[in-house]
Enzyme design. Structure first.
Site, PDB file in Angstrom:
ATOM      1  N   PHE A 181      27.617  12.974  44.576  1.00 22.38           N
ATOM      2  CA  PHE A 181      29.299  13.128  45.949  1.00 22.38           C
ATOM      3  C   PHE A 181      29.461  13.762  46.353  1.00 22.38           C
ATOM      4  O   PHE A 181      30.898  14.286  46.397  1.00 22.38           O
ATOM      5  CB  PHE A 181      30.208  12.434  44.511  1.00 22.38           C
ATOM      6  CG  PHE A 181      29.203  11.155  43.741  1.00 22.38           C
ATOM      7  CD1 PHE A 181      28.670   9.918  44.565  1.00 22.38           C
ATOM      8  CD2 PHE A 181      28.333  11.493  42.289  1.00 22.38           C
ATOM      9  CE1 PHE A 181      27.916   8.713  43.932  1.00 22.38           C
ATOM     10  CE2 PHE A 181      27.419  10.235  42.301  1.00 22.38           C
ATOM     11  CZ  PHE A 181      27.630   8.864  42.311  1.00 22.38           C
ATOM     12  N   HIS A 182      28.946  14.574  46.814  1.00 25.45           N
ATOM     13  CA  HIS A 182      29.026  15.551  47.942  1.00 25.45           C
ATOM     14  C   HIS A 182      29.115  15.605  49.199  1.00 25.45           C
ATOM     15  O   HIS A 182      28.567  15.601  50.082  1.00 25.45           O
ATOM     16  CB  HIS A 182      29.045  17.203  48.239  1.00 25.45           C
ATOM     17  CG  HIS A 182      28.830  17.704  46.110  1.00 25.45           C
ATOM     18  ND1 HIS A 182      28.210  18.887  45.817  1.00 25.45           N
ATOM     19  CD2 HIS A 182      30.284  17.717  44.851  1.00 25.45           C
ATOM     20  CE1 HIS A 182      27.935  18.716  44.787  1.00 25.45           C
ATOM     21  NE2 HIS A 182      29.544  18.161  44.033  1.00 25.45           N
ATOM     22  N   HIS A 183      30.716  15.022  50.124  1.00 26.83           N
ATOM     23  CA  HIS A 183      30.521  13.926  51.358  1.00 26.83           C
ATOM     24  C   HIS A 183      30.442  15.160  52.198  1.00 26.83           C
ATOM     25  O   HIS A 183      31.895  16.037  52.235  1.00 26.83           O
ATOM     26  CB  HIS A 183      31.322  13.323  51.929  1.00 26.83           C
ATOM     27  CG  HIS A 183      31.400  12.141  50.309  1.00 26.83           C
ATOM     28  ND1 HIS A 183      32.660  11.639  49.761  1.00 26.83           N
ATOM     29  CD2 HIS A 183      30.516  11.472  49.460  1.00 26.83           C
ATOM     30  CE1 HIS A 183      31.738  10.355  48.582  1.00 26.83           C
ATOM     31  NE2 HIS A 183      30.953  10.375  48.601  1.00 26.83           N
ATOM     32  N   HIS A 239      24.693  16.777  48.445  1.00 25.71           N
ATOM     33  CA  HIS A 239      23.876  17.439  47.464  1.00 25.71           C
ATOM     34  C   HIS A 239      22.660  16.065  46.646  1.00 25.71           C
ATOM     35  O   HIS A 239      23.291  15.515  46.526  1.00 25.71           O
ATOM     36  CB  HIS A 239      24.317  18.456  46.822  1.00 25.71           C
ATOM     37  CG  HIS A 239      24.788  19.242  47.546  1.00 25.71           C
ATOM     38  ND1 HIS A 239      26.083  19.917  47.070  1.00 25.71           N
ATOM     39  CD2 HIS A 239      24.323  20.155  48.154  1.00 25.71           C
ATOM     40  CE1 HIS A 239      26.193  20.905  48.124  1.00 25.71           C
ATOM     41  NE2 HIS A 239      25.606  20.709  48.625  1.00 25.71           N
TER      42      HIS A 239
END
Length: 532
Positions: free
Chosen positions: A468-470, A316
């Site tokens: 930092f949403h992998h 995101h």
């Protein structure tokens, strides 16, 4: 035989299930299977961070030169970034028992129905092999497992049939300031579901307002996966820390995994066998482990007959704006959001989902500023009065559509502390996503103009960064040529290898992913149990 710290890290005697990773995906699944009576071992690369360390970590965070409190960085966590935009991989992830929930902000929303059908509805991305109705009961179960405080006041949210486990946190003082302007503009605000206690729940206290939720919650009111690690161990599971898995081995036919090869702090290497294997290392380390496990049968990486392991990396992206008002806004009393807006999420132009956030942590923290200041007494008091108290800010998460060229690969030119190639992140932001960021900025600017805010900063397409949403690197699907795992999260190529976590997301929506990770883990646990 124990390592130098007295911990026995020798292999278990062929358990039913070996789980690699103790974040929410792995620990929730491990707890569910252990409670059902199955023998489970969990292998975690990082160490245990005990609760009695939290206050010390808080002090390290607020004081100058405190250093990284979760010990990320160095040769162990080395990576490279080769995309159009630098990707700061270590800025938010944590390796340790509990995974990145040790560090997360704790907001937990369900994906919207459209998120599962982006190809069918909009002709972009890919459809999921499961829909919202399939996940709906698991979403409810995940909310109970994590302990979610929320309210059914969001007219844009997907349907639900049960209340949240806890009542929502009340709107903040600055939320009320935003609400007046938003009402005049016809913009709807509603509460944010949070995985933190608004009241005592599951043996944990209510939030006491430290205001440092990210990076550390000293009270334990915010959920971390340590809670499910504790429950899994109480049910008989074995959780071993500081044992990074180096590779997975498979049988001669290449049809099933036979062992996870891991290292210990003393430099020994062990072979953990099991009947079933679950990899739950996150959207970066899971594909990396599969790529490191290449063999003659799988020369491009384990479970990678599709060639898609590591491909379609998504995150995101952030859009934001902030400034000052001529009145008190009472920021930094809590470190999380209490109000947001999904009104523009399902718009067809731009097609990317976006959600607006009304931040409660705009401007400097007076505690941190005082500790880092070089002044004293009345001079310091004047400085704090000048700097604190009138800031406001809005943020937004914007959906990034999957692109095959955004990827996690191996960089053979650099190695980690065990001599393995480090992950390389290739990441860029396409023009459609940039248009969605501009749309978010446009709405934010309207709100600030209505409030009369003196805008001091903004983050738009040129300055955007990741949340930092992998996601997306081991995508699920029905066609083995177009996906890595099936709808149950079992790999197409190996019958006893399962991948859980946000890497399986075919598309990412614009909702924080942890609740969906938990729901999918519960669903995968049900499917895996039928094989035991």
């Amino acid at each position: 035989m124990a390592d130098g710290d007295g911990v026995d890290r020798t292999p278990s005697d062929r358990p039913d299930v070996c789980v690699v990773g103790s974040g929410p995906a792995g620990s929730i699944l491990a707890h569910r299977l252990a409670t059902a009576g199955h023998e489970v071992v969990v292998l975690e690369a990082g160490r245990r961070f005990e609760m009695d360390e939290r206050v010390e970590q808080l002090e390290a965070h607020v004081r100058p030169n405190g250093g990284p409190i979760w010990e990320m960085g160095g040769e162990r966590d080395a990576f490279t970034s080769s995309g159009e935009r630098h990707y700061p991989l270590n800025a938010a992830r944590v390796k340790g028992v509990g995974g990145t929930t040790l560090h997360w902000q704790g907001m937990v929303m369900r994906l919207h129905e459209r998120d599962f059908e982006m190809a069918s509805r909009h002709g972009v991305g890919a459809d999921w092999p499961v829909g919202y109705d399939d996940l709906r009961p698991y979403y409810a179960a995940a909310e109970r497992e994590l302990g979610v405080a929320g309210a059914a006041d969001n007219p844009y949210a997907p349907p639900r049939g049960e209340p949240y486990p806890m009542t929502a946190f009340p709107p903040s003082h600055s939320d009320s300031i935003f609400a007046a302007a938003c009402e005049r503009l016809g913009i709807d605000m509603h509460s944010v579901p949070n995985a933190r206690n608004s009241e005592g729940y599951d043996g944990r206290s209510a939030c006491v307002g430290y205001g440092t939720c990210k990076p550390v919650c000293p009270s334990g009111a915010k959920y971390t996966a340590e809670r499910h690690v504790e429950k899994a161990e109480a049910a008989g599971a074995r959780v071993v820390d500081r044992v990074p898995v180096q590779r997975l081995e498979h049988d001669d036919a290449g049809e099933s995994v036979t062992a996870a090869i891991y290292s210990t702090p003393d430099g020994d290497e062990h072979r953990q066998e099991a009947d079933q294997f679950v990899v739950a290392c996150g959207g970066v380390e899971t594909p990396r482990l599969l790529l490191l496990s290449a063999s003659p049968q799988y020369p491009d990486g384990l479970a990678n007959s599709s060639g898609l392991v590591g491909r379609y990396f998504m995150d995101h992206v952030f859009a934001g704006m902030g400034g000052r008002l001529d009145r008190p806004t009472r920021q930094n009393h809590v470190g999380f959001n209490t109000s947001e807006c999904h009104q523009f999420y399902d718009d067809e132009e731009p097609v990317n989902g976006l959600k607006l956030e009304f931040l409660n942590y705009a401007g400097p923290s007076p505690v941190m500023e005082a500790l880092r200041s070089k002044t004293w007494g009345d001079e310091l008091l004047g400085q704090l009065r000048e700097s604190y108290g009138s800031h406001v800010a809005m943020g937004a998460l914007v959906e990034q559509l999957p692109r095959e060229e955004n990827a996690i690969t191996l960089d053979d030119s650099r190695t980690d502390d065990h001599g393995n190639p480090v992950p390389n992140v290739t990441w860029s932001v396409d023009s459609e996503t940039e248009a969605a960021i501009e749309r978010a900025n446009e709405i934010q600017r309207r709100v600030f103009e209505e409030l009369g805010v003196d805008v001091e900063w903004s983050v738009g397409p040129a300055e955007t960064g990741p949340a930092f949403h992998h996601m997306g690197t081991t995508r699920m699907g029905t066609d083995p040529a177009e996906s890595v795992v099936d709808a149950d999260l079992r790999t197409h190529d190996l019958s006893n290898l399962w991948l859980v976590g946000s890497g399986v997301f075919p598309t990412g929506g614009a909702m924080n992913p942890t609740l969906t990770i938990a729901a999918l883990s519960l669903r995968a646990a049900d499917a895996l149990e039928t094989t035991l």
